[in-house]
Design a protein around this motif. Structure first.
Motif, short mmCIF file in Angstrom:
data_model
loop_
_atom_site.label_atom_id
_atom_site.label_comp_id
_atom_site.label_asym_id
_atom_site.label_seq_id
_atom_site.Cartn_x
_atom_site.Cartn_y
_atom_site.Cartn_z
N UNK A 170 0.84 -1.20 0.00
CA UNK A 170 0.00 0.00 0.00
C UNK A 170 0.88 1.26 0.00
N UNK A 171 0.56 2.18 -0.87
CA UNK A 171 1.30 3.44 -0.92
C UNK A 171 2.47 3.44 -1.90
N UNK A 172 2.79 2.28 -2.48
CA UNK A 172 3.91 2.29 -3.44
C UNK A 172 3.44 2.70 -4.83
N UNK A 173 4.32 3.43 -5.52
CA UNK A 173 4.02 4.01 -6.82
C UNK A 173 5.22 3.79 -7.74
N UNK A 174 4.98 3.47 -9.01
CA UNK A 174 6.06 3.30 -9.98
C UNK A 174 5.68 4.02 -11.28
N UNK A 175 6.66 4.60 -11.97
CA UNK A 175 6.41 5.19 -13.29
C UNK A 175 5.83 4.13 -14.22
N UNK A 231 -2.70 -5.67 0.87
CA UNK A 231 -3.53 -4.51 1.23
C UNK A 231 -2.76 -3.54 2.13
N UNK A 232 -1.72 -4.08 2.79
CA UNK A 232 -1.08 -3.34 3.88
C UNK A 232 0.21 -2.63 3.45
N UNK A 233 0.67 -1.70 4.29
CA UNK A 233 1.89 -0.96 4.01
C UNK A 233 3.13 -1.75 4.39
N UNK A 234 4.27 -1.30 3.87
CA UNK A 234 5.52 -2.04 4.08
C UNK A 234 5.90 -2.14 5.55
N UNK A 235 5.56 -1.11 6.36
CA UNK A 235 5.96 -1.10 7.77
C UNK A 235 5.02 -1.89 8.67
N UNK A 236 3.84 -2.22 8.15
CA UNK A 236 2.88 -2.91 9.00
C UNK A 236 3.31 -4.36 9.23
#
Ligand code: SG4
Ligand code: ZN
Length: 262
Positions: A170-175, A231-236
């Motif tokens: 969750x929250x990751x973005x790539x060109x 579904x979750x973020x990398x730090x979770x």
């Protein structure tokens, strides 16, 4: 912003109405499409997609789905025709899918699910200034829905599945530049259309739905790559696999379903 929602037992579609009362409104989506209930409207024209100079920008995991976003400051990529009174601009596309191939689509046809559903989200830039403004207006959005059925490998879907590992969390973005979604559409664009809503909170009743009758064929292996997302973020600490991110069919409540053949 706002309230957390998801697709789990505690935060899934059956409780969305608590924070989003419109969940029980009169034009909610998705629906079960009963082909025999659809009236054929001979005056309804074909859907025309003008995606030729299509400018995708990036691919992202927003914690609910994987989304490919487009440059939408002008009318380079639009859908028109069919039930639409004017061109609508392409904003993004995303997918819904199951944990198994026997379900995953949002719309169903005569009670049957497909393995996945692709949504191309467009907005009415003729009438509204921003996507956000359009998203709350009754004629603000047009979503083109495409069913995915399992079978042979899809020739172009790998362009997307090959980069999914870069947007696992969750929250990751790539060109993701220069992708034309036309390669993901079936050859015939016969469709059903009806007035509905966003299928996720805030569930605004702003969508003219155009659901294409013919599915595209993708392999089980290609579909399984979507399930490597979480579904979750990398730090979770808790990692939950992104799957079953679909809302079940909602009551038709007297709405008209219109069909366009060839
Ligand atoms: C998915 O959650 C998308 O990721 C959302 O896109 C989208 O929200 C939402 O579905 C609802 O769209 O075609 N299924 S739907 O009705 O398009 C919007 C983003 O959050 C507003 C970018
Ligand atoms: Zn969707």
């Amino acid at each position: 912003t706002g309230n957390p929602w998801g697709y789990g037992k505690q935060d899934g579609p059956s409780v969305w109405h608590k924070n989003y009362p419109v969940a029980e409104g009169d034009r909610q989506s998705p629906i079960d499409i009963d082909p025999h209930q659809a009236s054929h409207d001979p005056s309804l024209g074909p859907i025309v997609l003008n995606y030729d100079k299509c400018t995708s920008i990036k691919i992202a995991n927003n914690g609910h789905s994987v989304v490919v976003e487009f440059e939408d400051s002008d009318d380079r990529s639009v859908i028109q025709g069919g039930p639409l009174g004017n061109p609508y601009r392409l904003k993004q596309f995303h997918f819904h899918w199951g944990g198994k191939d026997c379900h995953g689509s949002e719309h169903t046809v005569a009670g049957n699910s497909y393995a996945s559903e692709l949504h191309l989200v467009h907005w009415n830039a003729v009438k509204y200034k921003t996507f956000e403004e359009a998203a709350t207006a009754p004629d603000g959005l047009a979503v083109l829905g495409i069913f995915l059925e399992t079978g042979d490998d899809h020739r172009w879907l790998h362009t997307i599945t090959d980069v999914l590992y870069t947007v696992k969390f969750k929250g990751s973005v790539t060109d993701f530049k220069g992708f034309n979604p036309k390669c993901l559409l079936p050859s015939s664009l016969h469709y059903w259309t009806y007035l509905g809503s966003l299928t996720t909170p805030p569930l605004h009743e702003s969508v003219t739905w155009i659901v294409v009758k013919d599915p595209i064929i993708v392999s089980e292996k290609q579909l399984s790559k979507f399930r490597t997302l979480v579904f979750t973020g990398e730090e979770e600490d808790q990692r939950t696999r992104m799957e079953n991110n679909f809302r079940p069919p909602q009551p038709l409540k007297g709405r008209k379903l219109i069909s366009r053949r060839v």
